[in-house]
Enzyme design. Structure first.
Site, PDB file in Angstrom:
ATOM      1  N   SER A 259      35.853  34.913  29.646  1.00  0.00           N
ATOM      2  CA  SER A 259      34.861  35.696  28.895  1.00  0.00           C
ATOM      3  C   SER A 259      34.513  37.021  29.564  1.00  0.00           C
ATOM      4  O   SER A 259      34.016  37.933  28.900  1.00  0.00           O
ATOM      5  CB  SER A 259      33.579  34.865  28.733  1.00  0.00           C
ATOM      6  OG  SER A 259      33.182  34.332  29.984  1.00  0.00           O
TER       7      SER A 259
ATOM      8  N   SER B  22      28.561  32.708  28.016  1.00  0.00           N
ATOM      9  CA  SER B  22      28.722  33.994  27.312  1.00  0.00           C
ATOM     10  C   SER B  22      29.577  33.837  26.057  1.00  0.00           C
ATOM     11  O   SER B  22      30.697  34.363  26.004  1.00  0.00           O
ATOM     12  CB  SER B  22      29.377  35.024  28.225  1.00  0.00           C
ATOM     13  OG  SER B  22      28.867  34.974  29.518  1.00  0.00           O
TER      14      SER B  22
ATOM     15  N   ASN C  49      40.612  30.348  36.981  1.00  0.00           N
ATOM     16  CA  ASN C  49      39.924  31.581  37.404  1.00  0.00           C
ATOM     17  C   ASN C  49      38.406  31.426  37.489  1.00  0.00           C
ATOM     18  O   ASN C  49      37.762  32.042  38.337  1.00  0.00           O
ATOM     19  CB  ASN C  49      40.275  32.688  36.401  1.00  0.00           C
ATOM     20  CG  ASN C  49      39.334  33.863  36.466  1.00  0.00           C
ATOM     21  OD1 ASN C  49      39.445  34.724  37.332  1.00  0.00           O
ATOM     22  ND2 ASN C  49      38.369  33.921  35.541  1.00  0.00           N
TER      23      ASN C  49
ATOM     24  N   TYR D   7      27.979  34.157  51.331  1.00  0.00           N
ATOM     25  CA  TYR D   7      29.187  33.681  50.630  1.00  0.00           C
ATOM     26  C   TYR D   7      29.739  32.397  51.235  1.00  0.00           C
ATOM     27  O   TYR D   7      30.862  32.005  50.960  1.00  0.00           O
ATOM     28  CB  TYR D   7      30.236  34.814  50.683  1.00  0.00           C
ATOM     29  CG  TYR D   7      31.314  34.752  49.639  1.00  0.00           C
ATOM     30  CD1 TYR D   7      31.036  35.028  48.300  1.00  0.00           C
ATOM     31  CD2 TYR D   7      32.625  34.451  49.988  1.00  0.00           C
ATOM     32  CE1 TYR D   7      32.042  34.992  47.343  1.00  0.00           C
ATOM     33  CE2 TYR D   7      33.638  34.415  49.032  1.00  0.00           C
ATOM     34  CZ  TYR D   7      33.331  34.687  47.715  1.00  0.00           C
ATOM     35  OH  TYR D   7      34.324  34.663  46.768  1.00  0.00           O
TER      36      TYR D   7
ATOM     37  N   LYS E 273      36.983  28.746  48.482  1.00  0.00           N
ATOM     38  CA  LYS E 273      38.204  29.553  48.330  1.00  0.00           C
ATOM     39  C   LYS E 273      39.261  29.128  49.355  1.00  0.00           C
ATOM     40  O   LYS E 273      40.456  29.107  49.055  1.00  0.00           O
ATOM     41  CB  LYS E 273      37.883  31.047  48.458  1.00  0.00           C
ATOM     42  CG  LYS E 273      37.016  31.602  47.340  1.00  0.00           C
ATOM     43  CD  LYS E 273      37.638  31.423  45.969  1.00  0.00           C
ATOM     44  CE  LYS E 273      36.880  32.158  44.880  1.00  0.00           C
ATOM     45  NZ  LYS E 273      37.392  31.839  43.526  1.00  0.00           N
TER      46      LYS E 273
ATOM     47  N   ASP F 227      35.750  45.448  41.089  1.00  0.00           N
ATOM     48  CA  ASP F 227      34.638  46.098  40.392  1.00  0.00           C
ATOM     49  C   ASP F 227      34.405  45.432  39.027  1.00  0.00           C
ATOM     50  O   ASP F 227      34.803  45.943  37.991  1.00  0.00           O
ATOM     51  CB  ASP F 227      34.965  47.588  40.228  1.00  0.00           C
ATOM     52  CG  ASP F 227      33.775  48.375  39.741  1.00  0.00           C
ATOM     53  OD1 ASP F 227      32.718  47.772  39.485  1.00  0.00           O
ATOM     54  OD2 ASP F 227      33.909  49.607  39.601  1.00  0.00           O
ATOM     55  N   THR F 228      33.732  44.283  39.048  1.00  0.00           N
ATOM     56  CA  THR F 228      33.438  43.551  37.807  1.00  0.00           C
ATOM     57  C   THR F 228      31.953  43.698  37.465  1.00  0.00           C
ATOM     58  O   THR F 228      31.137  44.070  38.318  1.00  0.00           O
ATOM     59  CB  THR F 228      33.731  42.040  37.972  1.00  0.00           C
ATOM     60  OG1 THR F 228      32.920  41.531  39.034  1.00  0.00           O
ATOM     61  CG2 THR F 228      35.182  41.777  38.269  1.00  0.00           C
TER      62      THR F 228
HETATM   63  N1  LIG Z   1      34.696  40.046  41.554  1.00  0.00           N
HETATM   64  C1  LIG Z   1      35.239  40.029  42.765  1.00  0.00           C
HETATM   65  O1  LIG Z   1      34.997  40.911  43.607  1.00  0.00           O
HETATM   66  C2  LIG Z   1      36.211  38.946  43.130  1.00  0.00           C
HETATM   67  C3  LIG Z   1      36.979  39.113  44.302  1.00  0.00           C
HETATM   68  C4  LIG Z   1      37.908  38.138  44.648  1.00  0.00           C
HETATM   69  C5  LIG Z   1      38.050  37.017  43.860  1.00  0.00           C
HETATM   70  N2  LIG Z   1      37.278  36.866  42.736  1.00  0.00           N
HETATM   71  C6  LIG Z   1      37.479  35.658  41.962  1.00  0.00           C
HETATM   72  O2  LIG Z   1      37.988  35.999  40.685  1.00  0.00           O
HETATM   73  C7  LIG Z   1      37.546  35.050  39.736  1.00  0.00           C
HETATM   74  C8  LIG Z   1      36.814  35.768  38.627  1.00  0.00           C
HETATM   75  O3  LIG Z   1      35.770  36.529  39.202  1.00  0.00           O
HETATM   76  P1  LIG Z   1      34.883  37.536  38.326  1.00  0.00           P
HETATM   77  O4  LIG Z   1      34.154  38.388  39.275  1.00  0.00           O
HETATM   78  O5  LIG Z   1      35.735  38.145  37.281  1.00  0.00           O
HETATM   79  O6  LIG Z   1      33.899  36.465  37.677  1.00  0.00           O
HETATM   80  P2  LIG Z   1      32.672  36.682  36.703  1.00  0.00           P
HETATM   81  O7  LIG Z   1      32.719  38.034  36.079  1.00  0.00           O
HETATM   82  O8  LIG Z   1      31.461  36.284  37.459  1.00  0.00           O
HETATM   83  O9  LIG Z   1      32.979  35.590  35.585  1.00  0.00           O
HETATM   84  C9  LIG Z   1      32.947  34.258  35.931  1.00  0.00           C
HETATM   85  C10 LIG Z   1      33.604  33.475  34.828  1.00  0.00           C
HETATM   86  O10 LIG Z   1      33.506  32.087  35.146  1.00  0.00           O
HETATM   87  C11 LIG Z   1      32.816  31.420  34.099  1.00  0.00           C
HETATM   88  N3  LIG Z   1      31.972  30.361  34.632  1.00  0.00           N
HETATM   89  C12 LIG Z   1      30.894  30.458  35.440  1.00  0.00           C
HETATM   90  N4  LIG Z   1      30.360  29.240  35.667  1.00  0.00           N
HETATM   91  C13 LIG Z   1      31.113  28.352  34.983  1.00  0.00           C
HETATM   92  C14 LIG Z   1      31.070  26.954  34.766  1.00  0.00           C
HETATM   93  N5  LIG Z   1      30.117  26.180  35.321  1.00  0.00           N
HETATM   94  N6  LIG Z   1      32.015  26.385  33.982  1.00  0.00           N
HETATM   95  C15 LIG Z   1      32.948  27.145  33.386  1.00  0.00           C
HETATM   96  N7  LIG Z   1      33.054  28.475  33.523  1.00  0.00           N
HETATM   97  C16 LIG Z   1      32.143  29.072  34.306  1.00  0.00           C
HETATM   98  C17 LIG Z   1      31.968  32.497  33.428  1.00  0.00           C
HETATM   99  O11 LIG Z   1      31.649  32.089  32.093  1.00  0.00           O
HETATM  100  P3  LIG Z   1      30.385  32.761  31.309  1.00  0.00           P
HETATM  101  O12 LIG Z   1      30.784  34.198  31.058  1.00  0.00           O
HETATM  102  O13 LIG Z   1      30.256  31.977  30.072  1.00  0.00           O
HETATM  103  O14 LIG Z   1      29.210  32.663  32.237  1.00  0.00           O
HETATM  104  C18 LIG Z   1      32.915  33.685  33.492  1.00  0.00           C
HETATM  105  O15 LIG Z   1      33.881  33.608  32.471  1.00  0.00           O
HETATM  106  C19 LIG Z   1      36.686  34.052  40.488  1.00  0.00           C
HETATM  107  O16 LIG Z   1      37.490  32.969  40.909  1.00  0.00           O
HETATM  108  C20 LIG Z   1      36.219  34.875  41.679  1.00  0.00           C
HETATM  109  O17 LIG Z   1      35.842  34.063  42.764  1.00  0.00           O
HETATM  110  C21 LIG Z   1      36.366  37.811  42.350  1.00  0.00           C
END
Ligand SMILES: NC(=O)c1ccc[n+]([C@@H]2O[C@H](COP(=O)([O-])OP(=O)(O)OC[C@H]3O[C@@H](n4cnc5c(N)ncnc54)[C@H](OP(=O)(O)O)[C@@H]3O)[C@@H](O)[C@H]2O)c1
Length: 256
Positions: free
Chosen positions: A15, A40, A91, A157, A164, A194-195
């Site tokens: 999402s 979402s 993911n 973290y 992780k 950058d999310t």
């Molecule tokens: N952003 C970074 O800097 C970064 C860096 C390295 C790795 N990552 C990894 O990349 C992946 C995605 O990160 P992101 O930053 O794109 O994440 P995000 O924007 O926070 O989105 C998280 C996603 O996970 C879903 N989610 C959260 N809780 C959940 C639950 N209990 N059951 C099912 N789904 C759930 C959310 O759904 P809803 O939208 O419905 O809440 C959303 O689709 C993660 O594994 C994160 O650890 C991120």
């Protein structure tokens, strides 16, 4: 060009952020893509609409991946409705940013259930579907998403970082168990991306600027950068890559 024509994919947490970009990248490459969300719904439906616009089929499924029942039912439901499964992208993540010394047992359990147990259960349930599609030399794919918390110590973290590290280890062990069944299991470890959810954190502008300055690419990592690597690992071009964690950080971590 990455060609995923006719492939059937499931992206958890599709999402927002990296999951959203990945779902779109896989659809652009020709795959039908099911996505999950937990809260979402509107965002998830927007992603579904985008996938349909690209001429692919989609499913938008609500699943709380911290819940064992939701997690185990998800894969069979998606595989039945799509007609199989070639690609699983595990993911979705979460668990809260807080000091390890202020993390309760329940909070740690939640992080482990959502980040680690879900990957294991999804992979267990997906394996027969993935194996069934791995015919005539074609290989199915499982891809996980990690971060530097797996190896480094990042503020607030501790719980997610530990998860992780577990995911990266499980990626290797799942590869060992599934490699001979026509399935590749790999991980993308991204630097700071950058999310939208990152932008919601206090003080993030300074972190992004510091990362940008250290990067050899002179910009921050975007969700689409991670999605491109996931699409590559999902494709036939990555058939010989097995059990690996690919680091995607613009060279930031090479510097002392
Ligand atoms: N952003 C970074 O800097 C970064 C860096 C390295 C790795 N990552 C990894 O990349 C992946 C995605 O990160 P992101 O930053 O794109 O994440 P995000 O924007 O926070 O989105 C998280 C996603 O996970 C879903 N989610 C959260 N809780 C959940 C639950 N209990 N059951 C099912 N789904 C759930 C959310 O759904 P809803 O939208 O419905 O809440 C959303 O689709 C993660 O594994 C994160 O650890 C991120």
């Amino acid at each position: 060009m990455i060609d995923l024509t006719g492939r059937l994919a499931l992206v958890t947490g599709g999402s927002r952020g990296i999951g959203r970009a990945t779902a779109v990248a896989l659809a652009e490459a020709g795959a039908d893509v099911a996505i999950t969300y937990v809260n979402s719904r509107r965002n998830a439906e927007d992603v579904g609409a985008k996938i349909l616009e690209l001429g692919r089929r989609t499913l938008v499924v609500r699943a709380d991946l911290s819940d064992e029942d939701d997690t185990t039912h998800l894969v069979d439901a998606v595989a039945e409705q799509l007609g199989g499964l070639d690609i699983l992208v595990s993911n979705a993540a979460g668990g809260g940013f807080r000091p390890l010394l202020e993390t309760s047992g329940d909070q740690l359990d939640y992080a482990i259930h959502l980040n680690v147990r879900a990957f294991m259960l999804l992979t267990q349930k997906a394996a027969p579907h993935l194996e069934a599609r791995a015919v005539d030399g074609r290989r199915s794919k499982v891809i996980t998403v990690s971060s530097w918390g797996a190896e480094r110590a990042l503020p607030m973290y501790g719980a997610i970082g530990a998860c992780k590290a577990a995911i990266e280890s499980m990626t290797r062990h799942a590869a060992l168990e599934l490699g001979h069944r026509g399935i590749n299991v790999n991980c993308v470890r991204a630097g700071v991306v950058d999310t939208g959810s990152l932008r919601a954190l206090p003080g993030v502008e300074a972190v992004l600027e510091e990362r940008r300055q250290r990067s050899m690419v002179d910009r921050n990592i975007q969700p689409e950068d991670v999605a491109d690597s996931i699409a590559f690992l999902a494709s036939d071009r990555a058939n010989m890559i097995q059990g690996q964690t690919l680091i995607l950080d613009g060279g930031t971590s090479l510097r002392p």
